[in-house]
Design a protein around this motif. Structure first.
Motif, PDB file in Angstrom:
ATOM      1  N   LYS A 134       0.797  -1.231   0.000  1.00  0.00           N
ATOM      2  CA  LYS A 134       0.000   0.000   0.000  1.00  0.00           C
ATOM      3  C   LYS A 134       0.827   1.276   0.000  1.00  0.00           C
ATOM      4  CE  LYS A 134      -4.263  -1.747   1.925  1.00  0.00           C
ATOM      5  NZ  LYS A 134      -5.150  -1.778   3.080  1.00  0.00           N
ATOM      6  N   LYS A 135       2.107   1.185   0.126  1.00  0.00           N
ATOM      7  CA  LYS A 135       2.898   2.419   0.222  1.00  0.00           C
ATOM      8  C   LYS A 135       3.939   2.551  -0.880  1.00  0.00           C
ATOM      9  CE  LYS A 135       2.351   4.000   4.847  1.00  0.00           C
ATOM     10  NZ  LYS A 135       2.972   4.333   6.128  1.00  0.00           N
ATOM     11  N   HIS A 136       4.336   1.453  -1.436  1.00  0.00           N
ATOM     12  CA  HIS A 136       5.395   1.523  -2.453  1.00  0.00           C
ATOM     13  C   HIS A 136       4.781   1.392  -3.830  1.00  0.00           C
ATOM     14  CE1 HIS A 136       8.356   1.003   0.760  1.00  0.00           C
ATOM     15  NE2 HIS A 136       7.502   0.119   1.268  1.00  0.00           N
ATOM     16  N   ASP A 137       4.742   2.524  -4.534  1.00  0.00           N
ATOM     17  CA  ASP A 137       4.257   2.492  -5.915  1.00  0.00           C
ATOM     18  C   ASP A 137       5.440   2.314  -6.844  1.00  0.00           C
ATOM     19  OD1 ASP A 137       1.478   2.840  -5.748  1.00  0.00           O
ATOM     20  OD2 ASP A 137       1.800   4.944  -5.157  1.00  0.00           O
ATOM     21  N   VAL A 138       5.377   1.262  -7.643  1.00  0.00           N
ATOM     22  CA  VAL A 138       6.486   1.012  -8.558  1.00  0.00           C
ATOM     23  C   VAL A 138       5.928   0.982  -9.968  1.00  0.00           C
ATOM     24  CG1 VAL A 138       8.221  -0.663  -9.256  1.00  0.00           C
ATOM     25  CG2 VAL A 138       7.739  -0.302  -6.834  1.00  0.00           C
ATOM     26  N   GLY A 139       6.620   1.624 -10.864  1.00  0.00           N
ATOM     27  CA  GLY A 139       6.176   1.600 -12.254  1.00  0.00           C
ATOM     28  C   GLY A 139       7.354   1.479 -13.191  1.00  0.00           C
ATOM     29  N   ALA A 140       7.131   0.836 -14.324  1.00  0.00           N
ATOM     30  CA  ALA A 140       8.190   0.741 -15.327  1.00  0.00           C
ATOM     31  C   ALA A 140       7.560   0.742 -16.694  1.00  0.00           C
ATOM     32  CB  ALA A 140       9.003  -0.528 -15.115  1.00  0.00           C
ATOM     33  N   LEU A 141       8.288   1.267 -17.627  1.00  0.00           N
ATOM     34  CA  LEU A 141       7.799   1.349 -18.998  1.00  0.00           C
ATOM     35  C   LEU A 141       8.990   1.186 -19.916  1.00  0.00           C
ATOM     36  CD1 LEU A 141       5.422   2.493 -21.006  1.00  0.00           C
ATOM     37  CD2 LEU A 141       6.787   4.561 -20.889  1.00  0.00           C
ATOM     38  N   VAL A 142       8.855   0.316 -20.888  1.00  0.00           N
ATOM     39  CA  VAL A 142       9.916   0.204 -21.900  1.00  0.00           C
ATOM     40  C   VAL A 142       9.245   0.296 -23.259  1.00  0.00           C
ATOM     41  CG1 VAL A 142      11.736  -1.215 -22.853  1.00  0.00           C
ATOM     42  CG2 VAL A 142      11.318  -1.232 -20.403  1.00  0.00           C
ATOM     43  N   VAL A 143       9.769   1.154 -24.076  1.00  0.00           N
ATOM     44  CA  VAL A 143       9.183   1.392 -25.392  1.00  0.00           C
ATOM     45  C   VAL A 143      10.229   1.158 -26.461  1.00  0.00           C
ATOM     46  CG1 VAL A 143       8.071   3.077 -26.887  1.00  0.00           C
ATOM     47  CG2 VAL A 143       7.736   3.216 -24.424  1.00  0.00           C
ATOM     48  N   PHE A 144       9.841   0.430 -27.459  1.00  0.00           N
ATOM     49  CA  PHE A 144      10.682   0.372 -28.645  1.00  0.00           C
ATOM     50  C   PHE A 144       9.887   0.997 -29.779  1.00  0.00           C
ATOM     51  CE2 PHE A 144      11.431  -1.749 -32.673  1.00  0.00           C
ATOM     52  CZ  PHE A 144      12.725  -1.320 -32.888  1.00  0.00           C
ATOM     53  N   ASN A 145      10.487   1.879 -30.519  1.00  0.00           N
ATOM     54  CA  ASN A 145       9.746   2.440 -31.655  1.00  0.00           C
ATOM     55  C   ASN A 145      10.626   2.705 -32.862  1.00  0.00           C
ATOM     56  OD1 ASN A 145      11.020   4.910 -31.267  1.00  0.00           O
ATOM     57  ND2 ASN A 145       9.439   5.598 -29.861  1.00  0.00           N
ATOM     58  N   ARG A 146       9.969   2.846 -33.971  1.00  0.00           N
ATOM     59  CA  ARG A 146      10.644   2.964 -35.249  1.00  0.00           C
ATOM     60  C   ARG A 146       9.820   3.894 -36.124  1.00  0.00           C
ATOM     61  NH1 ARG A 146      12.139  -2.427 -38.646  1.00  0.00           N
ATOM     62  NH2 ARG A 146      10.849  -1.516 -40.252  1.00  0.00           N
ATOM     63  N   THR A 147      10.449   4.858 -36.724  1.00  0.00           N
ATOM     64  CA  THR A 147       9.731   5.814 -37.572  1.00  0.00           C
ATOM     65  C   THR A 147      10.397   5.875 -38.930  1.00  0.00           C
ATOM     66  OG1 THR A 147       9.503   7.168 -35.611  1.00  0.00           O
ATOM     67  CG2 THR A 147       8.875   8.181 -37.667  1.00  0.00           C
ATOM     68  N   GLU A 148       9.602   5.989 -39.923  1.00  0.00           N
ATOM     69  CA  GLU A 148      10.169   6.198 -41.253  1.00  0.00           C
ATOM     70  C   GLU A 148       9.298   7.199 -41.988  1.00  0.00           C
ATOM     71  OE1 GLU A 148      10.415   2.772 -43.792  1.00  0.00           O
ATOM     72  OE2 GLU A 148      12.007   3.733 -44.961  1.00  0.00           O
ATOM     73  N   LYS A 149       9.976   8.146 -42.630  1.00  0.00           N
ATOM     74  CA  LYS A 149       9.239   9.122 -43.435  1.00  0.00           C
ATOM     75  C   LYS A 149       9.706   9.004 -44.865  1.00  0.00           C
ATOM     76  CE  LYS A 149       9.135  12.439 -39.768  1.00  0.00           C
ATOM     77  NZ  LYS A 149       9.734  13.670 -39.304  1.00  0.00           N
ATOM     78  N   LEU A 150       8.757   8.913 -45.765  1.00  0.00           N
ATOM     79  CA  LEU A 150       9.109   8.817 -47.177  1.00  0.00           C
ATOM     80  C   LEU A 150       8.678  10.086 -47.883  1.00  0.00           C
ATOM     81  CD1 LEU A 150       7.930   5.222 -48.096  1.00  0.00           C
ATOM     82  CD2 LEU A 150      10.206   5.972 -47.451  1.00  0.00           C
ATOM     83  N   ASN A 151       9.554  10.576 -48.709  1.00  0.00           N
ATOM     84  CA  ASN A 151       9.236  11.715 -49.551  1.00  0.00           C
ATOM     85  C   ASN A 151       9.057  11.187 -50.952  1.00  0.00           C
ATOM     86  OD1 ASN A 151       8.878  14.284 -48.791  1.00  0.00           O
ATOM     87  ND2 ASN A 151      11.049  14.708 -48.489  1.00  0.00           N
ATOM     88  N   THR A 152       7.866  10.928 -51.354  1.00  0.00           N
ATOM     89  CA  THR A 152       7.713  10.254 -52.637  1.00  0.00           C
ATOM     90  C   THR A 152       7.754  11.223 -53.810  1.00  0.00           C
ATOM     91  OG1 THR A 152       5.929   9.308 -51.342  1.00  0.00           O
ATOM     92  CG2 THR A 152       6.587   8.138 -53.293  1.00  0.00           C
ATOM     93  N   ILE A 153       7.014  12.290 -53.695  1.00  0.00           N
ATOM     94  CA  ILE A 153       6.967  13.253 -54.797  1.00  0.00           C
ATOM     95  C   ILE A 153       7.161  14.645 -54.214  1.00  0.00           C
ATOM     96  CG2 ILE A 153       5.546  14.226 -56.649  1.00  0.00           C
ATOM     97  CD1 ILE A 153       3.924  11.654 -56.599  1.00  0.00           C
ATOM     98  N   GLY A 154       7.862  15.464 -54.968  1.00  0.00           N
ATOM     99  CA  GLY A 154       7.938  16.856 -54.590  1.00  0.00           C
ATOM    100  C   GLY A 154       8.949  17.154 -53.512  1.00  0.00           C
ATOM    101  N   GLY A 155       9.735  16.175 -53.152  1.00  0.00           N
ATOM    102  CA  GLY A 155      10.739  16.418 -52.119  1.00  0.00           C
ATOM    103  C   GLY A 155      12.055  16.871 -52.704  1.00  0.00           C
ATOM    104  N   GLY A 156      12.008  17.475 -53.875  1.00  0.00           N
ATOM    105  CA  GLY A 156      13.266  17.864 -54.508  1.00  0.00           C
ATOM    106  C   GLY A 156      13.798  16.704 -55.309  1.00  0.00           C
ATOM    107  N   ASN A 157      14.950  16.878 -55.905  1.00  0.00           N
ATOM    108  CA  ASN A 157      15.457  15.791 -56.722  1.00  0.00           C
ATOM    109  C   ASN A 157      16.866  15.377 -56.342  1.00  0.00           C
ATOM    110  OD1 ASN A 157      16.650  18.045 -57.555  1.00  0.00           O
ATOM    111  ND2 ASN A 157      15.835  18.054 -59.623  1.00  0.00           N
TER     112      ASN A 157
END
Lengths: 636, 1037
Positions: free
Chosen positions: B548-571
């Motif tokens: 009742k007195k000890h609050d314990v928390g943990a969080l582990v996140v793995f993430n991955r992001t990808e951005k694609l510039n398909t058209i109009g992103g220059g050449n």
């Protein structure tokens, strides 16, 4: 407690997942553009070579050209070029006009910093040995070209800024703040460096570029000619014992100018000009004379020396790669046509005058500079009515090759030497242009005069023919005919020699011969004949005296090389710039339509030259801030 | 059902049995929320007794009390409990306000929710309803609403009116200063944020300190905005409809001279610098105009009113439905809006060149309980935008008004017989043409564009309590795609002029053609753009309370992001390759007895931009909190100070957006190995051409992200349970800022600026928010909210050279500090000029020089000339250092009212003299210049405008204190008055509630600057800031 173990397991699993994704961030494909690729093969290495040449300033890049930076040409006040801005006294250290140091923008083509040019030469020199499919001889040759260009860039900087830092090797990109803060070297050290670099390079260069594909590339004749010019500058009063810069010191207190005049410098200049002249002649260069058949309208008149001389002098510029052209600019830049277009007169009745702007015109001062038909300055020729030269008179039949018989024009326009007529168009004169022969009528409202309030007009009433190909047509840009702008031509070498020899040894037959070679090509009599004729000249035998001859040589140079981009630098070199560049330029009153009013003189533009300040360009304040080891040029 | 609620209901039911025994006073009334919606099931008891009842489905209640002194206690879960003495009332209507505490019982933090009371990080949350304002742009509502956000809006152009916003100010001079924006866990752009309908927002918070943002690793340094959207709740379908119709008009319109005044002043401007100048406008022309003769020949054009409408009407409608059962819950929302611009359309064109934007926005959030412990969530969002508008952007058209004067020519010629011969508009011009006709620029064509943003998200949650209590995992995959297709069609305008010609009948004016145009639209210019975002995350979460007195928390996140510039992103290779990010983050919390809290976070993060050995970074942070009010010694003062918390966090966060997309992969050089502009031609026929090369960047494997070391000191204070004060003081040291090493001189010969991580900026500031809630016996309620953000910074280190004068150095000054000249006054006469230091080397040229009446500057370094060595820091930063706002909402019976003031302070801007310079190229003249300029007759050395000129006077256009203005302002940002229709009416119509409201935006502003809306700053001639009056209707079923 099991919690920590579980957590650990989870983290571990995730982390191993993550590490396997390390390649995920490797997204650049192998084959990307890198500098190394330039030095893999010869074909690619050409790009490195081309980049070195690319930094050469171009005189035909009209808006940014030094040709516009003198009192030779005037433009309407609403028009603008970098050169004219400089002449109006708008130079500033905050944002220098026409600064080779930091580069400058101009319509059509700007000029990069010449230091970038030097860096590109060093990149080539450092890397060309890596190329696999080139012979050692070839590599040495390319290196030598880059060396000459590097020397030339140093020279151009030195000419405009005086003492400069010498950059013989590139500093690495990682160089520290202290390393990049270079100091200015003394002018003598700069000249020595340039000459030594040229001497070393000459050995590895071909004698004369033979393949027509390589015209424009540097060979021994060009390098030797550059050396002649460099040493001429080194010997000239601006750099040789210039006492104005007695107190000009660098950040560490070292004197930057040698203020003791050294006559030996003239000897070096003389020897170098002789060497260049001999080499050029030995390799087949000669003063140009016109040998083609003349167009129909002149076919008959070509018998007359006057007309022949006109063709000699005009095609000496306009004919590509003629026998006189030692170093031609083989790279008419994107905007080469701007120069011709700005000069080219509009053709009355033409449906398009797109490429004929007609707003750059020679000044009255230039009209007065040319000799009389007797090869004498207009103020010296007793047969020339100097005091009444602005008066209008009827054109006699004897002037029919140059002006419209029976019409009326200023006396100034009659009885002049062929180079005058080959270079300048004037009211009631004749212009060979658009492939035709025109009878000029230049007063306001007349067919060639200013129309209404149009901003395209010749502010002085003169049109410049010299730098326009006679067959260029102004109805479309692609109908202008390009030529290789003469960076160095044989005529200049004769003049270099004459000047140096006279300065070192005084008047001599060699000096006269050099001058006469140029004069006779344009149908002007010999110096000795002109100046020793009691009946013709006021200052008899001026040519026998060193000082007199010096003035003759200077005028000869200003006439012969007019509008080719020499005057601004020559006037500074002789330290007489304030006499010429500090007075307004003038012309006829082109807004007038009647003779009495048209033939009055009016000012058409300011020319400001503050001495001694303007002898050298200011270094951009920002540059001085960045490198506090540099010092500003005096008075800026 | 909630067991407590159950208990309450049964208790109430039980009590009702005894109703009959009670005597004396019968109290009736209604319990409603602030918006007037009835609250069913509210418990109403007589304090200290067991006598009570609960409200019906419609919020009605009736209760008999024994004495006037009885105190009624209204309580409802999630709302503040209210008490009041019966006194003489027999009807007591009670408005209950949602309690702050319970609403924010859980706090959205990075990747999870945390118990509000255990959050140590500096996070600010705003109720979504506060973001509602009559505008289609959410970003416009941020300023002053959130402590910690610096925000301003420079333009009113529909579709282009995003406000700039920074969390805790600008803390770097690197490429990106704007925060990371996450909607439902996916990174989006500020445009996406701008288009989100506040109606759909469940929570909106900003993460400010290291503890809040460290999990985002190399992306969190500029702060994070976290938005979650609403999800469905179990229950029968709740339908809500909102309809708004608004009138939008500029807050201020720039005034220009009329033709007669213009011409007279133009002529005098000509003569004032050149005595001999030919006058441009003849007496005849001026008199003809004065007498209002033929407007084709004597035009008097008010370009602004010819081109723009006075106001425009915009519409927005939102419909949302939520509900669900045990298996699935849904939230569906549709928003449709129409926004128009102020541009006029030419009568002869059958196309529309005015801005007309239609947006449809669909959001569907569905939760499915696959098993008792497994939940799947599907989120779908789409935004379709059809844009129609002018060829140039509308900002430029507004600015175009300054390019044409009223006297030269009409917008088009209107000869009676002309129409018979021409089927094109006879646009006005004169002479050889070449004058600007802004009207022609505006109507010469149109642009249409279709944009779509589609987002799909799938999430699976698994409760792993069967493994160990408190363990959960979840996985999420998201894809967002954006595409835009734009066609610009325009014709070449026909330009005409008139000239006078003398005929036998007298002078007649003839039309002549200046420019041949096209009578058709030229082929369209097409521009396409498409990009997409992929995002995956895997989260493991654990939280448990031990003993009742000890609050314990943990969080582990793995993430991955990808951005694609398909058209109009220059050449170039650099812009078209994808951007990627990989991260492992974690959070560990431990709390003891709700009194002591600690938290450790980390982000371990990699991006594709850097060299292999520099790609991954570790970003740790830690924080500690003390809930003082939970200590036993605090009990005594708790009635007054209901809450006291102290917090401290410190950590390191990164910023990998140090340069634009075209400048990545710093370990590689950027070389154009075949640069046509650097080539050279050899050869007899000038045809042996070789291209050259150009080095745009030198390789530098050492380049890495910016590092921000953030510290936060927080204080939370609750008073009387009515008011909450939150104060955060922060410091930040931003280092490794990627910037040019400006100490490399030209002699080095590099073609590219040499850049590396050399910059350092230190910033600090304070965010304060104060909220309060009050309810009164008579049903009047009041909530107030005030925010204050102060953020300032100074540059510690940058690549600058050693300046000859200290004042030239940027060090010690704000990132947004400007340098310029000190303008003393205008020159009095030539003697004054002669006696003063020369300025910019221009003194000796009369053509470009300066005269009496031009600006005199101070020669700061006293070297006898004014040049760039005399530039000193002037004014305040150009981005405000202080942004604040305050407002209140209140209600009584069926009426409610709210207002909000917003202001900025410690900000400067510069009027751009080049833009407003009158007469240059025969351009327009602002009235203010006509009224207040230096002239021989009015040689006021402090006049607004220097000596007139018809060509630019470089001397006067330098950045200086002359043009410096104080940009501080305080404005009534919004005002809203609402009326809820009586419930008996609603009952008949089978509606839950209906509210009509009238709201206004930008109603007035107080500022020292009077020329244009002060918020526009240096964009004063652009599309003006809009004042909006809006009528809205909200119906709940």
């Amino acid at each position: 407690m099991s919690f920590s173990k579980q957590l650990f397991a989870i983290v571990l699993t995730t982390a191993s997942f993550l590490s396997s994704c390390g390649d995920y961030l490797d997204i650049v494909p192998d084959k990307t553009q890198e500098v190394d690729l330039l030095f893999e093969r010869k074909e690619a290495a050409y790009k490195a070579l081309a980049t070195c040449y690319n930094h050469l300033p171009t005189n035909d890049a009209f808006y940014g050209s030094f040709v516009m930076a003198s009192d030779e040409l005037a433009i309407p006040s609403v028009q603008q070029t970098e050169g004219t801005d400089l002449m109006k006294g708008n130079q500033s250290a905050s944002d220098p006009i026409m600064g080779y140091w930091s580069g400058y923008g101009a319509t059509g083509q700007g000029q990069s910093s010449l230091w970038e040019g030097i860096r590109s030469c060093n990149i080539l020199i450092d890397n060309i040995d890596l190329v696999k499919d080139m012979t050692t001889v070839e590599k040495e040759m390319w290196k030598a070209e880059a060396q000459v260009l590097k020397a030339q860039f140093h020279f151009l900087l030195l000419r405009n800024y005086g003492p400069i830092p010498i950059v013989d090797v590139n500093l690495p990109i990682s160089a520290s703040e202290e390393e990049v803060k270079v100091l200015r070297n003394t002018t003598d050290a700069c000249f020595d460096y340039i000459v030594n670099t040229l001497n070393t390079a000459i050995k590895s260069l071909p004698l004369k570029v033979s393949s027509s594909n390589d015209f424009g590339r540097i060979d021994q004749v060009i390098a030797t000619s550059i050396k002649s010019k460099v040493l001429l500058y080194a010997a000239s009063p601006l750099f040789n014992g210039n006492s104005d810069y007695e107190n000009f010191v660098d950040a560490k207190g070292n004197k930057l100018f040698n203020t003791t005049t050294d006559p030996k410098k003239w000897e070096k200049a003389m020897d170098a000009s002789k060497e260049a002249l001999d080499l050029a002649i030995a390799t087949g260069f000669s003063l140009y004379t016109f040998s083609d058949s003349a167009p129909e309208f002149d076919a008959e008149d070509m018998q007359a020396t006057e007309v022949k001389s006109l063709y000699n002098y005009r095609y000496m510029i306009a004919e590509r790669w003629n026998s006189e052209l030692i170093w031609g600019a083989s790279n008419p830049v994107n905007s080469w046509w701007q120069f011709q277009a700005s000069l080219l007169m509009k053709k009355p009745g033409s449906s398009s005058v797109e490429a004929a702007w007609q707003w750059v015109s020679p000044t009255l001062r230039m009209a007065e500079l040319y000799y009389t038909k007797n090869g004498l300055p207009i103020s010296e020729d007793l047969s020339f009515d100097y005091n009444n030269r602005y008066e209008v008179t009827t054109i006699p039949a004897s002037e029919k090759f140059h002006a419209q018989e029976g019409e009326r024009t200023a006396k100034l326009h009659l009885g002049r030497e062929p180079r005058f007529y080959a270079s300048l168009g004037f009211d009631r004169g004749i212009n060979r242009t658009w492939g035709e022969k025109w009878n000029l009528k230049m007063k306001s409202g007349e067919i060639h005069g200013r129309k209404g309030f149009s901003n395209d007009y010749l502010a002085t009433g003169y049109s410049l023919k010299k730098m326009v190909h006679p067959d260029s047509q102004g109805d479309a840009y692609n109908k202008l005919i390009s030529y290789a702008w003469p960076t160095i031509r044989l005529g200049e070498l004769y003049l270099n020699y004459a000047e140096a020899a006279n300065e070192y040894n005084g008047p001599s037959q060699e000096v006269y011969d050099a001058l006469n070679a140029i004069r006779s090509r344009s149908g002007v009599n010999n110096v000795e004949d002109a100046w020793s004729n009691l009946a013709l000249t006021r200052s008899l035998n001026k040519h026998l005296d060193k000082k007199g001859l010096k003035e003759i040589i200077q005028q000869e140079r200003m006439i012969e090389l007019a509008f080719e981009g020499h005057r601004y630098h020559d006037l500074r070199r002789w330290k007489i710039a304030e006499n010429h560049l500090n007075t307004p330029v003038k012309g006829w009153r082109v807004n007038e339509s009647d003779e009495a009013n048209y033939y009055q003189i009016q000012e058409v533009g300011q020319r400001i030259f503050e001495s001694p300040r303007d002898y050298f360009h200011p270094i951009k304040i920002l540059e001085l801030t960045i490198n506090n080891n540099l010092v500003q040029n005096p008075d800026w | 059902m909630n067991p407590i609620l159950k208990l309450v209901f049964s208790l109430v039911f039980f009590l009702c049995v005894f109703e009959g025994q009670a005597q004396s006073i019968l109290i009736t009334g209604k319990t409603v929320d602030k918006e007037g919606a009835p609250l069913p099931g509210v418990s109403i008891v007589v304090k200290g007794s067991s006598n009570g009842t609960s409200s019906s489905f419609d919020g009605d209640y009736a209760l008999t009390v024994n004495s006037k002194e009885d105190i009624l206690q209204f309580s409802y879960l999630g709302f503040d409990t209210e008490e009041l003495i019966v006194s003489n009332n027999t009807v007591i209507n009670m408005v209950l306000t949602e309690s702050q505490e319970s609403l924010e019982e859980v706090q959205i933090v990075a990747f999870q929710k945390q118990k509000k009371s255990s959050v140590i990080a500096s996070i600010n949350t705003i109720k979504p309803s506060e973001l509602k304002q009559p505008s289609s742009n959410l970003t416009a509502a941020l300023a002053g609403r959130l402590a910690g956000v610096i925000s301003y809006q420079r333009s009113g152009e529909p579709g282009q009116d995003n406000a700039e916003f920074f969390i805790r100010g600008v803390t770097s001079f690197g490429y990106k200063n704007s925060p990371l924006i996450m909607i439902d866990g996916l990174e989006v752009t500020s445009n996406d944020l701008a288009r989100i309908d506040p109606e759909n927002i469940n929570s909106f918070s900003i993460m400010k300190d290291a503890t809040a943002t460290a999990l985002y690793g190399a992306r969190g340094a500029n702060g994070v905005i976290l938005v979650t959207t609403k999800e469905g709740k179990k229950g029968k379908p709740k339908i809500s409809v909102r309809i708004e119709n608004s009138f939008s008009a500029p807050t201020k319109i720039n005034q220009f001279l009329g033709a007669v005044d213009y011409m007279e002043l133009y002529n005098s401007a000509l003569r004032t610098r050149d005595n001999n100048a030919l006058l441009l406008y003849s007496k005849n022309k001026i008199e003809g105009t004065r007498n209002g003769l033929d407007s084709n020949i004597y035009p008097n054009v008010d370009w602004y009113s010819e081109m723009f409408r006075d106001y425009v009407m915009n519409k927005r409608i939102n419909l949302n439905v939520s509900g669900g059962g045990d298996i699935a819950q849904y939230y569906l929302s549709i928003t449709q809006s129409n926004e128009k611009g102020l541009l006029e359309v030419d009568a002869l064109n059958n196309f529309n060149n005015n801005i007309d934007i239609n947006r449809s926005n669909l959001r569907a959030n569905i939760n499915i309980n696959l098993s008792k412990t497994t939940t799947a969530k599907v989120k779908f969002y789409s935004l379709y935008e059809r844009y129609n508008g002018p060829v140039d952007d509308a900002d430029a058209l507004f600015e175009g008004v300054v390019n044409a004067n009223p006297a030269n020519f009409p917008k088009y010629y209107d000869f009676e017989d002309a129409d018979q011969y021409y089927n094109h508009t006879l646009f006005g011009n004169k002479g050889n043409g070449g004058f600007s006709n802004p009207y022609a620029d505006m109507v010469k064509g149109y642009k249409d564009r279709f944009r779509s943003t589609i987002l799909s998200q799938f999430q699976l949650e698994q409760d792993l309590s069967f493994v160990t209590e408190g363990l959960k995992v979840r996985a999420m995959a998201s894809v967002k795609s954006y595409s835009s297709n734009e066609n610009t069609r325009s014709f070449t305008p026909f330009f005409y002029g008139v000239y006078e010609s003398e005929t036998e009948e007298g002078v007649s004016n003839l039309l002549y053609q200046i420019q041949e145009g096209t009578e058709y639209l030229n082929n369209p210019q097409v521009s396409n753009e498409a990009n997409s975002n992929f995002y995956y995350e895997f989260v493991t979460q654990y939280s448990r309370t031990f003993n009742k007195k000890h609050d314990v928390g943990a969080l582990v996140v793995f993430n991955r992001t990808e951005k694609l510039n398909t058209i109009g992103g220059g050449n170039s290779a650099y812009t078209t390759l994808p951007s990627r990010n990989l991260g492992l983050s974690g959070r560990f919390t431990y709390a003891y007895d709700d009194r002591y809290f600690s938290e450790f976070n980390f982000g371990f993060n990699g991006t594709e931009k850097f060299a292999k050995n520099n790609r991954f970074g570790f970003f740790p942070s830690a924080g500690f909190g003390w809930n003082v009010s939970n200590e036993s010694f605090f009990e005594k003062i708790k009635p007054v100070v209901s809450l006291l918390r102290l917090k401290y966090t410190y950590g390191i966060v990164g910023n990998d957006a140090i340069s634009g997309p075209e400048d990545r992969f710093f370990y590689l050089s950027d070389v154009n190995i075949s640069d046509g502009g650097k080539g050279y031609t050899f050869g007899e026929q000038f045809n042996n051409y070789y291209p050259g090369y150009y080095i745009g960047r030198y390789p530098n494997a050492e380049v890495s992200w910016e590092i921000a070391k953030k510290a936060n000191y927080g204080l939370e204070l609750g008073l009387f349970k009515k008011a909450t004060l939150q104060v955060d003081y922060f410091t930040e040291e931003r280092s490794n800022i990627y910037m040019s090493r400006d100490y490399v001189p030209e002699t080095f010969g590099s073609t590219a600026t040499i850049k590396s991580n050399v910059g350092e900026v230190q910033s600090h500031g304070v965010d304060i928010s104060l909220d309060s809630n009050f309810s009164f016996a008579n049903g009047f309620w009041l909530t107030t909210r005030a925010n204050f953000t102060y953020a300032t910074n100074e540059i510690l280190k940058n690549g600058e050279p050693v300046y000859p004068y200290d004042y030239m150095s940027k060090k010690g000054y704000s990132v947004n500090q400007e340098w310029g000249y000190l303008a003393e006054r205008l020159f009095i006469d030539q003697a004054d000029i002669d006696a003063s230091p020369s300025q910019f080397n221009q003194g000796n040229s009369s053509e470009l020089g300066y005269l009496a009446g031009d600006i005199k500057y101070t020669d700061v370094n006293e070297d006898g000339k004014v040049d760039e060595l005399d530039r000193v820091p002037i004014g305040q930063p150009t981005i405000p250092e202080i942004v604040y706002g305050f407002g209140a909402s209140m209600g009584y019976k069926n009426f409610d009212m709210s207002f909000f003031f917003q202001g900025v302070a410690k900000q400067s801007f510069f009027i751009d003299p080049n833009k407003i310079a009158p007469f240059v190229d025969q351009g327009n003249a602002l009235s203010v210049i006509a009224n207040n300029h230096w002239s021989d007759k009015n040689p006021d050395p402090n006049a607004f405008w220097p000596r007139l000129s018809t060509s630019p006077v470089a001397n006067n256009e330098e950045r200086s204190t002359w043009w410096l203005r104080d940009a501080d302002f305080l404005r009534l940002k919004s005002l809203e008055i609402g009326y809820s229709l009586p419930e008996n009416l609603m009952k008949k119509a089978h509606l839950q509630s209906t509210r009509i409201y009238l709201s206004g935006l930008n109603l007035f502003a107080l500022s020292k600057f009077k020329l244009w809306d002060p918020e526009m700053g240096d964009n004063g001639l652009g599309y003006p800031t809009q004042r909006v009056v809006n009528l809205g209707l909200q119906i709940k079923l």
